[in-house]
Design a protein around this motif. Structure first.
Motif, mmCIF file in Angstrom:
data_model
loop_
_atom_site.group_PDB
_atom_site.id
_atom_site.type_symbol
_atom_site.label_atom_id
_atom_site.label_comp_id
_atom_site.label_asym_id
_atom_site.label_seq_id
_atom_site.Cartn_x
_atom_site.Cartn_y
_atom_site.Cartn_z
ATOM 1 N N ILE A 39 -12.082 40.969 92.342
ATOM 2 C CA ILE A 39 -12.856 40.464 91.211
ATOM 3 C C ILE A 39 -14.263 41.074 91.203
ATOM 4 O O ILE A 39 -14.789 41.444 90.153
ATOM 5 N N LEU A 40 -14.875 41.198 92.394
ATOM 6 C CA LEU A 40 -16.192 41.830 92.478
ATOM 7 C C LEU A 40 -16.142 43.284 92.012
ATOM 8 O O LEU A 40 -17.051 43.763 91.323
ATOM 9 N N VAL A 41 -15.081 43.991 92.386
ATOM 10 C CA VAL A 41 -14.916 45.387 91.944
ATOM 11 C C VAL A 41 -14.759 45.440 90.426
ATOM 12 O O VAL A 41 -15.293 46.334 89.765
ATOM 13 N N ALA A 42 -14.032 44.476 89.860
ATOM 14 C CA ALA A 42 -13.876 44.415 88.397
ATOM 15 C C ALA A 42 -15.233 44.221 87.725
ATOM 16 O O ALA A 42 -15.530 44.847 86.695
ATOM 17 N N TYR A 43 -16.074 43.345 88.300
ATOM 18 C CA TYR A 43 -17.427 43.157 87.766
ATOM 19 C C TYR A 43 -18.215 44.475 87.818
ATOM 20 O O TYR A 43 -18.935 44.824 86.875
ATOM 21 N N LEU A 44 -18.083 45.204 88.933
ATOM 22 C CA LEU A 44 -18.802 46.469 89.097
ATOM 23 C C LEU A 44 -18.346 47.496 88.064
ATOM 24 O O LEU A 44 -19.179 48.163 87.427
ATOM 25 N N ILE A 45 -17.027 47.625 87.872
ATOM 26 C CA ILE A 45 -16.493 48.591 86.908
ATOM 27 C C ILE A 45 -16.971 48.259 85.498
ATOM 28 O O ILE A 45 -17.392 49.143 84.736
ATOM 29 N N ALA A 46 -16.916 46.978 85.138
ATOM 30 C CA ALA A 46 -17.360 46.564 83.800
ATOM 31 C C ALA A 46 -18.853 46.845 83.616
ATOM 32 O O ALA A 46 -19.278 47.326 82.558
ATOM 33 N N THR A 47 -19.665 46.569 84.641
ATOM 34 C CA THR A 47 -21.106 46.805 84.550
ATOM 35 C C THR A 47 -21.419 48.276 84.335
ATOM 36 O O THR A 47 -22.228 48.642 83.467
ATOM 37 N N LEU A 48 -20.775 49.137 85.132
ATOM 38 C CA LEU A 48 -21.031 50.572 85.015
ATOM 39 C C LEU A 48 -20.586 51.110 83.658
ATOM 40 O O LEU A 48 -21.307 51.877 83.017
ATOM 41 N N GLU A 49 -19.397 50.702 83.211
ATOM 42 C CA GLU A 49 -18.897 51.213 81.931
ATOM 43 C C GLU A 49 -19.793 50.768 80.775
ATOM 44 O O GLU A 49 -20.084 51.552 79.867
ATOM 45 N N LEU A 50 -20.240 49.512 80.809
ATOM 46 C CA LEU A 50 -21.131 49.026 79.755
ATOM 47 C C LEU A 50 -22.492 49.714 79.807
ATOM 48 O O LEU A 50 -23.090 49.999 78.771
ATOM 49 N N GLN A 156 -10.370 27.731 87.195
ATOM 50 C CA GLN A 156 -11.447 28.626 87.607
ATOM 51 C C GLN A 156 -11.769 29.675 86.544
ATOM 52 O O GLN A 156 -12.796 30.339 86.615
ATOM 53 N N ARG A 157 -10.897 29.817 85.561
ATOM 54 C CA ARG A 157 -10.933 30.977 84.679
ATOM 55 C C ARG A 157 -12.202 31.055 83.836
ATOM 56 O O ARG A 157 -12.851 32.103 83.764
ATOM 57 N N ALA A 158 -12.588 29.967 83.187
ATOM 58 C CA ALA A 158 -13.752 30.008 82.297
ATOM 59 C C ALA A 158 -15.020 30.382 83.065
ATOM 60 O O ALA A 158 -15.839 31.170 82.580
ATOM 61 N N ASP A 159 -15.173 29.834 84.273
ATOM 62 C CA ASP A 159 -16.344 30.146 85.089
ATOM 63 C C ASP A 159 -16.366 31.620 85.463
ATOM 64 O O ASP A 159 -17.394 32.297 85.342
ATOM 65 N N ALA A 160 -15.203 32.139 85.922
ATOM 66 C CA ALA A 160 -15.127 33.541 86.339
ATOM 67 C C ALA A 160 -15.334 34.486 85.155
ATOM 68 O O ALA A 160 -16.015 35.508 85.277
ATOM 69 N N LEU A 161 -14.756 34.150 84.012
ATOM 70 C CA LEU A 161 -14.951 34.979 82.822
ATOM 71 C C LEU A 161 -16.404 34.921 82.349
ATOM 72 O O LEU A 161 -16.947 35.915 81.857
ATOM 73 N N GLY A 162 -17.026 33.752 82.496
ATOM 74 C CA GLY A 162 -18.414 33.605 82.080
ATOM 75 C C GLY A 162 -19.360 34.518 82.842
ATOM 76 O O GLY A 162 -20.344 35.009 82.277
ATOM 77 N N LYS A 163 -19.054 34.761 84.117
ATOM 78 C CA LYS A 163 -19.921 35.620 84.930
ATOM 79 C C LYS A 163 -19.911 37.074 84.455
ATOM 80 O O LYS A 163 -20.778 37.866 84.848
ATOM 81 N N LEU A 164 -18.923 37.446 83.634
ATOM 82 C CA LEU A 164 -18.939 38.791 83.056
ATOM 83 C C LEU A 164 -20.136 38.980 82.132
ATOM 84 O O LEU A 164 -20.499 40.116 81.811
ATOM 85 N N GLY A 165 -20.734 37.864 81.687
ATOM 86 C CA GLY A 165 -21.949 37.967 80.881
ATOM 87 C C GLY A 165 -23.078 38.648 81.630
ATOM 88 O O GLY A 165 -23.918 39.329 81.036
ATOM 89 N N MET A 207 -9.081 53.426 91.141
ATOM 90 C CA MET A 207 -7.891 53.921 91.851
ATOM 91 C C MET A 207 -7.852 53.435 93.298
ATOM 92 O O MET A 207 -6.791 53.139 93.840
ATOM 93 N N VAL A 208 -9.026 53.326 93.921
ATOM 94 C CA VAL A 208 -9.082 53.009 95.357
ATOM 95 C C VAL A 208 -9.147 51.503 95.614
ATOM 96 O O VAL A 208 -8.466 50.984 96.510
ATOM 97 N N TRP A 209 -9.925 50.774 94.810
ATOM 98 C CA TRP A 209 -10.241 49.390 95.156
ATOM 99 C C TRP A 209 -9.497 48.331 94.355
ATOM 100 O O TRP A 209 -9.452 47.173 94.780
ATOM 101 N N ILE A 210 -8.936 48.688 93.220
ATOM 102 C CA ILE A 210 -8.170 47.699 92.458
ATOM 103 C C ILE A 210 -6.749 47.644 93.009
ATOM 104 O O ILE A 210 -6.092 48.677 93.119
ATOM 105 N N PRO A 211 -6.256 46.469 93.395
ATOM 106 C CA PRO A 211 -4.904 46.377 93.961
ATOM 107 C C PRO A 211 -3.839 46.794 92.963
ATOM 108 O O PRO A 211 -3.976 46.571 91.750
ATOM 109 N N LEU A 212 -2.777 47.411 93.488
ATOM 110 C CA LEU A 212 -1.687 47.872 92.623
ATOM 111 C C LEU A 212 -1.026 46.714 91.918
ATOM 112 O O LEU A 212 -0.641 46.800 90.755
ATOM 113 N N GLN A 213 -0.885 45.583 92.637
ATOM 114 C CA GLN A 213 -0.242 44.395 92.068
ATOM 115 C C GLN A 213 -1.258 43.274 92.063
ATOM 116 O O GLN A 213 -1.407 42.551 93.048
#
Length: 431
Positions: A39-50, A156-165, A207-213
């Motif tokens: 989830i932290l890696v997802a936050y990082l990817i979203a931050t960089l892309e934005l 947990q979903r709304a809280d975790a999605l909210g942090k994408l702000g 490719m390296v840090w996001i799990p395949l499944q």
């Protein structure tokens, strides 16, 4: 002797059971750590892309002007970008459902690389329009939302999605500032090269840090009501089938129309800031940074706490009610300082509406279709950007700034009354 043997056997079973429990506990803790890291890696990817996306938004007008594109042509360029993202959002989401979140995030980051590569070689107006094509699959934020949806429980979903702000706010602030500094000091092409290299790095991170499944095995099921996982990624019929689930169409309509007047206002903000507020370009940049900081604070800190204490139905009604109040403030505002005050409830309602509706809609469809649903949700803003310049321009020219406020009041009061009377089926969850 038999009694002693029975006790020994019983003790052995208890010891084995304890060992298994400890092993399962360690496995569970390890799984939690891995999910947290993903989830932290997802936050990082979203931050960089934005960040890279907002960086190119700052230099794009100057690049277009240097190639001889006038203001009308630049409007067409922006509309092309909006249409591509509008069409590509649901397709990207369906791709994520069929091939996994990791593949979807790699596609998004690779598309970003192609986007900046084509920009770097844009020496003519046709090439500049061609560089917009990869935007159809540049959906890092929905990709991160998909991963978070897969790895969190409904409560947990709304809280975790909210942090994408926080990611969005950081992207606005750093991207806008970095684009201006790099283009001023080193030339207009440097931010484009930075975006190209940055997206290549983002691709490697995915490719390296996001799990395949990413999705738990127990969630990989297709109910009799879900869309066909074997169907085409481009199947519009199967994408639209999600709207038939209970409550989905109603919540989606609220999501689209509650923020539409504000969306029209924000699209016209660059013109409004010059004509109505009398701001210079630097002052407009400061105002956008202020908006980004507000979004970081509200969506990163406030939204998560409220979702733990209030039901999603209550928060949905609250966001619409606050939007109506924001409309009244917009209708009465006269100076930029009035707008700075109004921006606080505006950002709260805007971020709360987006987070809560995304959470509700992903719970309303089967887990095999959450990516498609998030892709549909991601198309709301591109839709506004597509029709906004035309509608917003007509409203502003004919009726002035206050018309956006009056429209906001009328629409949201109607939606609030509808939400009070309707019985939209929501899957409420407790933390």
């Amino acid at each position: 002797v038999s009694t002693m043997n029975a006790k020994a056997s019983s003790g052995g079973e208890e010891e084995a059971s304890g060992t298994r429990s400890e092993t399962l506990g360690e496995s569970g803790r390890s799984g939690e750590v891995k999910r947290g890291q993903a989830i932290l890696v997802a936050y990082l990817i979203a931050t960089l892309e934005l960040t890279f996306l907002f960086m190119q938004m700052g230099v794009m007008p100057y690049l277009a002007k240097s190639l001889g594109l006038d203001s009308v042509g630049f409007g067409y360029l922006q509309t092309t970008f909006g249409v591509l993202q509008l069409v590509g959002g649901p397709i990207f989401g369906r791709f994520a459902d069929q091939f996994g979140t990791r593949a979807a995030l790699i596609l998004s980051c690779a598309s970003g690389s192609a986007f900046f590569l084509l920009m770097s070689i844009s020496t003519s107006i046709p090439l500049l329009f061609l560089s917009r094509l990869p935007a159809a699959f540049m959906h890092g934020l929905p990709g991160a939302q998909k991963l978070i949806t897969d790895l969190t429980t409904p409560s947990q979903r709304a809280d975790a999605l909210g942090k994408l702000g926080l990611c969005f706010g950081i992207g606005i602030i750093i991207g806008s500032a970095l684009g201006g500094v790099l283009s001023t000091k080193f030339g207009i092409s440097v931010p484009i090269y930075v975006g190209l290299v940055g997206n290549l790095i983002n691709t490697i991170i995915a490719m390296v840090w996001i799990p395949l499944q990413a999705k738990p095995k127990s969630d990989h099921r297709v109910t009799e009501h879900s869309t066909s996982p074997s169907g085409s990624v481009f199947s519009i019929r199967e994408i639209l089938c999600l709207m038939k689930f209970p409550g989905v169409m109603e919540v989606f309509i609220v999501k689209v129309f509650a923020g539409l007047p504000i969306g029209l206002f924000l699209i016209m903000f660059s013109i409004i800031s010059m004509d109505f507020f009398g701001l210079e370009a630097v002052e407009s940049g400061y105002l956008m940074s202020y908006f980004g900081v507000l979004q970081m604070v509200v969506q990163g800190l406030v939204v998560g706490k409220l979702t733990k204490h209030c039901s999603e139905r209550t928060l949905l009604r609250l966001s619409v009610f606050v939007f109506a109040g924001v409309g009244l403030g917009m209708a009465l505002m006269r100076t930029v300082w009035h707008y700075c005050i109004i921006a606080v409830p505006l950002v709260f309602a805007f971020t709360m509406l987006g987070t809560i509706t995304d959470s509700i809609l992903t719970k309303a469809v089967p887990s095999s279709d959450t990516g498609t649903m998030l892709g549909i949700c991601a198309s709301v803003q591109p839709l506004t950007r597509t029709v906004g310049p035309t509608i917003g321009g007509i409203l502003y020219r004919q009726f002035g700034v206050s018309c956006f406020g009056y429209l906001q009041i009328i629409v949201n009061i109607g939606l609030f009354v509808y939400l009070l009377k309707s019985k939209i089926p929501l899957r409420e969850t407790k933390s």
